[in-house]
Scaffold this motif. Structure first.
Motif, PDB file in Angstrom:
ATOM      1  N   THR A 259      18.992   3.166   5.864  1.00 28.29           N
ATOM      2  CA  THR A 259      18.539   2.350   4.728  1.00 28.29           C
ATOM      3  C   THR A 259      17.674   1.187   5.225  1.00 28.29           C
TER       4      THR A 259
ATOM      5  N   CYS B 222      29.407   1.228   4.904  1.00 34.78           N
ATOM      6  CA  CYS B 222      28.240   1.962   4.385  1.00 34.78           C
ATOM      7  C   CYS B 222      28.520   3.451   4.363  1.00 34.78           C
TER       8      CYS B 222
ATOM      9  N   CYS C   3      21.105   0.913  10.068  1.00 37.12           N
ATOM     10  CA  CYS C   3      21.269   2.046   9.159  1.00 37.12           C
ATOM     11  C   CYS C   3      19.906   2.637   8.783  1.00 37.12           C
TER      12      CYS C   3
ATOM     13  N   HIS D 192      23.760  -4.539   6.461  1.00 38.66           N
ATOM     14  CA  HIS D 192      24.791  -4.481   5.411  1.00 38.66           C
ATOM     15  C   HIS D 192      26.088  -3.879   5.943  1.00 38.66           C
ATOM     16  N   GLU D 193      26.106  -3.502   7.229  1.00 45.17           N
ATOM     17  CA  GLU D 193      27.313  -2.897   7.831  1.00 45.17           C
ATOM     18  C   GLU D 193      27.869  -3.919   8.808  1.00 45.17           C
TER      19      GLU D 193
HETATM   20 ZN   LIG Z   1      24.026   1.583   5.821  1.00 43.65          ZN
END
Ligand SMILES: [Zn+2]
Ligand SMILES: [Zn+2]
Length: 350
Positions: free
Chosen positions: A40, A158, A38, A72-73
């Motif tokens: 992020t 996300c 991502c 986080h995904e």
């Molecule tokens: Zn993300």
């Protein structure tokens, strides 16, 4: 188990081999099937965000320490649970709810763990999906995604829940009024698809890139506006019959928030979830006089993740173009993202 970690900001990810975690209490172990890379993650890897005015938000000051396993995904199969865990989830293919809080405070108890002051977000504060396995604190954070491929389901944790949560904040106005989406990248197209799946009025999509605007037209936008051309605010006002009532800023730059302010009708709502950076300066009398409603939206809560996955299962959310790679190529994929070389989203398949 294998994982790749950020050991120093701005340096290549390091591949490590560690013991597979031993579970305690209600914990759940997932074998990672897909883990999205991502934007992020680029901020986490670089170590900060631009706050405008020459200021920078240093992530170390927010208690994020190295080494860190990002990711986080995450979609994975539950393979075991701790001694007090719910064994009925074993074998299920789930999306991991990543925006974990302390679980104890009043914010968490209200079901808004994503806003907890002591975040334990997966892939940020606790080890994430750039690995063969991840641990979640409880089975309730595992959301089954039957019918949706793992690579697509992972992204719902996300970009999916972020856009869904932002869109929900507008409420019923979207039944009557188009949503103006600023930014036609991955999030923008996701937002467009969610607006359609929710059977709202539709969306007007704004970007500076004609290719992205073409993609938005293909995806069914009511209208598109190129904001690099003069008169973009007037064009938005024209398309919305005098001024937008709902603007979703997925870019979060000075240019986009100012365009939003120039394009809205009185008492419109502006929701910001982009993190490009910069500063917002508004004459205070405008806040009551126009009246302005500017809201931030930060990822989404567990209920919203369940809802957006159900929406994708029932109505379909347009799949995001995905480039899959093995864990060993995570660093190359992250660099491709940084250099803008990536077509679609990169997803690690460990
Ligand atoms: Zn993300
Ligand atoms: Zn909390």
């Amino acid at each position: 188990m294998k994982s790749v970690r950020v050991c120093e900001h701005g340096e290549p990810l390091v591949s490590v081999e560690t013991e597979t975690p031993q579970l305690k209490g209600t914990e759940v172990l997932l074998k990672v099937n897909a883990s999205g890379i991502c934007h992020t993650d680029l901020h986490l890897w670089e170590g900060g965000y631009d706050l405008g005015g020459g200021n920078r938000l240093n992530i170390a000051e927010r208690g994020i320490s190295l080494p860190m396993t990002m990711g986080h995904e995450v979609a994975g199969t539950v393979i075991s649970v701790g001694p007090e865990g719910d064994a009925s989830v074993i074998g299920k293919e789930c999306v991991a709810y990543p925006w974990l809080g302390c679980g104890e405070c009043s914010t968490c108890k209200r079901g808004q763990e994503n806003l907890c002051a002591t975040s334990r977000s997966l892939g940020v504060f606790i080890p994430g999906g750039y690995a063969e396995y991840v641990v979640l604190p409880h089975a309730k954070y595992c959301v089954e995604h039957g019918g949706i491929p793992a690579s697509q389901a992972a992204l719902l944790a996300c970009s999916g829940v972020t856009t869904y949560s932002a869109i929900r904040k507008f409420g019923d106005v979207l039944k009557e009024e188009p949503l103006v989406i600023l930014g036609a990248g991955g999030l923008g197209l996701m937002a467009l698809s969610i607006v359609q799946a929710m059977e709202f009025k539709g969306a007007i999509v704004v970007d500076i890139d004609p290719k992205k605007l073409d993609a938005a037209v293909q995806a069914g936008a009511i209208a598109v506006v190129n904001s690099s051309e003069d008169g973009a605010a007037d064009k938005i006002k024209e398309q919305t019959g005098g001024g937008a009532m709902a603007v979703l800023d997925l870019v979060g730059a000075e240019a986009t928030i100012n365009l939003a302010l120039d394009s809205v009708a009185r008492a419109a709502q502006i929701v910001v979830c982009g993190l490009y950076g910069g500063e917002l300066r508004v004459p205070l009398p405008f806040v009551p006089m126009r009246p302005l409603n500017i809201r931030g939206s930060w990822v989404g809560n567990l209920t919203e993740l369940r809802e957006v996955i159900k929406l994708a299962q029932d109505k379909g959310i347009a799949p995001v173009p995905v480039t899959e790679c093995p864990l060993s190529q995570a660093n190359d994929a992250l660099m491709d993202l940084k250099d803008g070389k990536l077509v679609g989203r990169a997803v690690i398949r460990p």
